[in-house]
Scaffold this active site. Structure first.
Site, PDB file in Angstrom:
ATOM      1  N   HIS A  33      14.126  63.257  23.364  1.00  0.00           N
ATOM      2  CA  HIS A  33      14.570  62.335  24.414  1.00  0.00           C
ATOM      3  C   HIS A  33      14.482  60.865  23.984  1.00  0.00           C
ATOM      4  CE1 HIS A  33      15.203  65.190  27.809  1.00  0.00           C
ATOM      5  NE2 HIS A  33      14.413  65.944  27.047  1.00  0.00           N
ATOM      6  N   THR A  34      14.523  60.636  22.679  1.00  0.00           N
ATOM      7  CA  THR A  34      14.539  59.244  22.199  1.00  0.00           C
ATOM      8  C   THR A  34      15.949  58.682  22.133  1.00  0.00           C
ATOM      9  OG1 THR A  34      14.619  60.023  19.906  1.00  0.00           O
ATOM     10  CG2 THR A  34      12.450  59.521  20.817  1.00  0.00           C
ATOM     11  N   GLY A 122      21.347  78.735  25.451  1.00  0.00           N
ATOM     12  CA  GLY A 122      20.086  78.400  26.093  1.00  0.00           C
ATOM     13  C   GLY A 122      18.905  78.308  25.158  1.00  0.00           C
ATOM     14  N   ALA A 123      19.160  78.191  23.847  1.00  0.00           N
ATOM     15  CA  ALA A 123      18.061  78.169  22.881  1.00  0.00           C
ATOM     16  C   ALA A 123      17.767  76.771  22.378  1.00  0.00           C
ATOM     17  CB  ALA A 123      18.382  79.086  21.701  1.00  0.00           C
ATOM     18  N   GLY A 124      18.397  75.759  22.942  1.00  0.00           N
ATOM     19  CA  GLY A 124      18.141  74.403  22.490  1.00  0.00           C
ATOM     20  C   GLY A 124      18.795  74.079  21.166  1.00  0.00           C
ATOM     21  N   ASP A 172      22.904  65.207  19.714  1.00  0.00           N
ATOM     22  CA  ASP A 172      23.511  66.517  19.504  1.00  0.00           C
ATOM     23  C   ASP A 172      24.836  66.416  18.764  1.00  0.00           C
ATOM     24  OD1 ASP A 172      21.353  67.344  20.954  1.00  0.00           O
ATOM     25  OD2 ASP A 172      22.469  67.861  22.760  1.00  0.00           O
ATOM     26  N   TYR A 221      16.899  66.936  33.546  1.00  0.00           N
ATOM     27  CA  TYR A 221      17.242  66.006  32.471  1.00  0.00           C
ATOM     28  C   TYR A 221      17.568  64.637  33.074  1.00  0.00           C
ATOM     29  CZ  TYR A 221      19.365  64.676  27.949  1.00  0.00           C
ATOM     30  OH  TYR A 221      19.665  64.071  26.752  1.00  0.00           O
TER      31      TYR A 221
END
Length: 379
Positions: A33-34, A122-124, A172, A221
């Site tokens: 989350h940076t 859903g595994a990131g 991402d 989020y």
């Protein structure tokens, strides 16, 4: 996968595709989350991802098919409209279509489209960014346009932010777009600026997918994003990358407890990214591993986007020989844990970790031994 998606396209639409593209999933190595806080992040593109096959149509129809949906969905021509229900998966390519004109690029009018993936959902591992980038490359090929790679990455991010509705940063899409085999991608999100960092040859990635899927659009989020912005405003900076722990502590009395904790995680996480970058360049995998585990503890205690399932995996992994460190990977709120290991960590050790998890939760996590891979490309 290329042969499979061509066969799927032929079966769905009765003809061969004109273009095939692929984009990899990514591991968020460190930098939780940076990105939307203007900080730095390290990620790895992997050897699994999303493939898109496309052929143009002259009648303006836009038809979409994927194996996981199992049916053809037709979207109206013109300005894309968000879909709901079973067809909601096409919001990712539709978001790309909507983003293209924003960057001065033309969207194809009509086409047949197939998406296929060997990424677990859903595994990131960011299947959403992979489908966005693979779709962007396919649409650009169909219209004969060749913008630079940074623009393609920004198109994917714009689609995610403004059409899908997830306020993600550039991590991402940036890692999926700029990935390179045997390297990590380093992103300074203020530019953004992209660079690659060689990965020591003894480093291996293992992913343990809990199958407790995160759902980023459901508000968690967005809440974390809002709390970070609240903290930045109270400190008097535009983004948390500009703040120090001393400044945060000085503003503590004006902040909610949650906003303080979120900001503490982000500011210290940015420092961990820089330290990990230095350790990687020195080949110090033990030092990198300690930073990864510290990142998870911060996510667990301050950002509060971990889960008991993820924590158990990290606890078990960090007590296992040949594991340098472990942390949740991706947005959190479920999903998967990444372990950085030596080459001597193998299937037997991975199964022993999974057995501990199964004893507590009654199900086994999915185990993926991932290699680094190259970024998004026309196949």
């Amino acid at each position: 996968m290329k042969e499979q998606i061509i066969a799927q396209f032929q079966k769905a639409f009765g003809r061969a595709p004109e273009f095939v593209t692929r984009a990899p999933g990514r591991i968020e190595f460190i930098g939780n989350h940076t990105d939307y806080n203007g900080g730095t992040v390290l990620g790895a593109s992997i050897d699994r991802g999303v493939w898109v096959a496309l052929a143009r149509r002259t009648d303006g129809k836009r038809r979409f098919f994927s194996a996981f949906a199992g049916e053809i969905t037709e979207a109206a021509a013109g300005v894309p409209q968000a879909q709901t229900g079973k067809a909601s998966w096409i919001n990712y390519p539709l978001g790309v279509l909507a983003a293209l004109p924003v960057f001065g690029l033309k969207a194809p009018e009509g086409f047949d489209y197939v998406a296929a993936s060997d990424l677990p959902t859903g595994a990131g591992l960011s299947s959403s960014a992979a489908i966005e980038l693979a779709s962007a490359l396919a649409f650009l090929e169909a219209t004969g346009q060749r913008p630079d790679r940074e623009t393609v990455v920004k198109i994917g991010k714009h689609a995610e932010n403004h059409f899908v509705g997830v306020p993600c940063g550039i991590l991402d899409q940036g890692v999926s777009g700029f990935g390179k085999k045997d390297h990590l991608v380093f992103i300074d999100c203020r530019g953004p600026k992209f660079a690659t960092v060689p990965l020591p040859s003894d480093a291996h990635f293992w992913i343990f997918n809990t199958h407790h899927k995160h759902a980023l659009v459901d508000g968690m989020y967005a809440a974390r994003h809002r709390e970070c912005m609240e903290a930045a405003k109270a400190i008097g900076v535009s983004l948390l990358v500009e703040a120090s722990i001393q400044q945060l502590d000085a503003a503590k009395a004006t902040l909610s407890s949650d906003a303080y904790k979120r900001a503490k995680h982000v500011i210290e996480e940015i420092a961990r990214v820089e330290a990990a970058n230095t350790a990687l360049r020195a080949g110090d995998l033990a030092g990198v591993g300690k930073l990864l585990t510290a990142s998870h503890r911060s996510s667990q205690n301050y950002f509060e986007n971990s889960t008991p399932e993820l924590d158990l995996l990290v606890d078990t992994l960090t007590g296992t020989p040949e594991v340098f460190g472990a942390r949740l990977t991706g947005g959190g709120f479920g999903g998967a844990v990444m372990a950085l290991t030596s080459a001597r960590f193998g299937d037997a050790q991975a199964e022993s970790v999974a057995a501990v998890y199964e004893k507590v939760y009654g199900t086994k996590p999915e185990i993926l031994h991932c290699q680094t891979g190259d970024g998004a490309a026309v196949s």
